[in-house]
Scaffold this active site. Sequence first.
Site, PDB file in Angstrom:
ATOM      1  N   ASP A  33       0.860  -1.183   0.000  1.00 45.71           N
ATOM      2  CA  ASP A  33       0.000   0.000   0.000  1.00 45.71           C
ATOM      3  C   ASP A  33       0.898   1.236   0.000  1.00 45.71           C
ATOM      4  OD1 ASP A  33      -2.319   1.560   0.142  1.00 45.71           O
ATOM      5  OD2 ASP A  33      -2.384   1.500   2.325  1.00 45.71           O
ATOM      6  N   HIS A  34       0.324   2.350  -0.365  1.00 41.15           N
ATOM      7  CA  HIS A  34       1.035   3.619  -0.287  1.00 41.15           C
ATOM      8  C   HIS A  34       0.651   4.348   0.993  1.00 41.15           C
ATOM      9  CE1 HIS A  34       1.360   3.600  -4.928  1.00 41.15           C
ATOM     10  NE2 HIS A  34       2.528   3.272  -4.405  1.00 41.15           N
TER      11      HIS A  34
ATOM     12  N   TYR B  43      -4.862   4.422   0.211  1.00 42.78           N
ATOM     13  CA  TYR B  43      -5.925   3.526  -0.259  1.00 42.78           C
ATOM     14  C   TYR B  43      -5.583   2.841  -1.574  1.00 42.78           C
ATOM     15  CZ  TYR B  43      -7.759   6.991   2.948  1.00 42.78           C
ATOM     16  OH  TYR B  43      -7.897   7.868   4.007  1.00 42.78           O
ATOM     17  N   HIS B  44      -4.326   2.391  -1.682  1.00 51.36           N
ATOM     18  CA  HIS B  44      -3.864   1.698  -2.876  1.00 51.36           C
ATOM     19  C   HIS B  44      -3.457   0.263  -2.545  1.00 51.36           C
ATOM     20  CE1 HIS B  44      -2.668   5.887  -4.660  1.00 51.36           C
ATOM     21  NE2 HIS B  44      -3.975   5.683  -4.658  1.00 51.36           N
ATOM     22  N   ALA B  45      -4.258  -0.409  -1.738  1.00 51.08           N
ATOM     23  CA  ALA B  45      -3.968  -1.795  -1.349  1.00 51.08           C
ATOM     24  C   ALA B  45      -3.860  -2.685  -2.577  1.00 51.08           C
ATOM     25  CB  ALA B  45      -5.060  -2.310  -0.421  1.00 51.08           C
TER      26      ALA B  45
END
Length: 540
Positions: A292-293, A466-468
């Site tokens: 994630d980021h 929110y880049h899972a």
Amino acid sequence: MERYDYIIAGAGSAGCVLAEALTASGRYKVLLIEAGGSDKRFSIQMPLGYGMTFKDPAVNWCYMAQPDPGLEGREGYWPRGRVIGGSSSINAMAYLQGLPQDFEDWEAAGATGWNWSSVKATYEKLEVRENSDGTLHGSGPVHLHDAQDRMHPFSARFLDAARQAGWPVQDDLNGAAREGITRLKCTVKNGRRWSAADAFLRPALKRHNLRVLSNTLIERVIISDGIATGVECARGGQKHQFFANHEVIVSAGAVNSPKLLQLSGIGPSTLLMQHGIEVKRDLPEVGKGLQDHLGISYQFASSEPTLNNRLGRWPGKISAGLQYVLTKRGPLSVPINQVSGFVRSNPKNHADIQIYCNPMSYAVRPDGGPAVLPDAGFLLCAQPCRPTSRGEIKIGSADPIAPPEIHPNSLSTNEDCAMAIAACRTVQKLAETPAMKAVTTDGPDIAGMSDEDMLSDFRQRANSIYHASCTCRMGRTEKDSVTDARLRVHGVAGLRVIDASSFPNVTSGNTGAPVMMLAARGAEMILEDASARVRLGGAA
């Protein structure tokens, strides 16, 4: 017994693409199943409405991560779309394909055929670009809007600051240029959000061979003798089973796809047995490798008007609402993420930091949602692009309704700690430019922070962007991955996973565009394999 050729689990960014592609020929009967309901809501259609959906359980899974040691034990909030269109219906609409090196790394990780030249061709088929003057380039279903004429005038100051920081300012980071700062292209059309449901699902719904079931929770994939044969669902208080002639495709996202596989008996055997689930396929990497980021944001007060001056008080909110309803223009017609891009923390590196610049500042309400501050302000944010820490998604119960456990394992490597400091230093560089200092009247003293202070601040305040991804990633074998390069689950026939969980590595930027690209290529593979079965004398 209801039978379909293909069953798709999840009507998000990937599922909508798959539904359109697999029904296009009219040859295959497709069932698309979504846990959430309709996306026909004002809060979804209005581009700036994602502040309203951020904590809305009607359209959002509203997941909470486990206490994260790397973030001082904080429990991060992980919104995920639970609605037709999935996260493409609640995201910030920023469209960035990613950096070419991202996809070269995918191929190096075992995702053969997913290098930059291959995926670039798919992107080009998907997109149509609308310039600020209304002219169009391309003919794809994904509508990319150049909203610079609608962006707040303050956003031009960010571009001036970028030039002063020595960063190139680009017209578009989805073209020849991949590095620098730009006014973001967004998935908006005619002043409305243009989600994957708009681009792909609605055209497909006109076809007789597609059925969509919403408000239906898939509880497990049915596995018989090592073959995925269908799904078992809960709908309206009743149990239902649907069966697939060819394949079940799991497209529930990086959190829910591994959860569904584990509930179905596919995953680490120790975990499954712990919860009394029959092991259908011992596949240790299901749920592992979570990426994630993480981003750190700094808010500043401004002497120059920003969106706060219009949206921070009720008279301005009301006038902006009326303007949007009557004209589909004004501040509500443009996403708040207006300026972004990729820069280098070190001239010797590839671009490794993504910058976000927003012409608005906000506070967090007691319910966790954003509240626009009444006075002029702006936000600068940075995220390291390619984290090396790896987390995990795992079920905490055999109950399909129970949320999964999200273990981000943030900042667990020295490399990620160093990049956290680099991200803070990058914001410092931007904040200290003459263009920004000229209008900054208050804000954090980044210039006075040591590396230790910055890392401590990052641990205390950084949040998921929110880049899972990567929890059912492509790779070479079951020892290093969950699926092969054709997105087929190792050792389970008739089952694929196609969504952000399939990424071998997280891409450098926003993940919405890469997910749609991946699904389009995945659909091509499914259709190729179906044609191969026919040539070999099998059923179509």
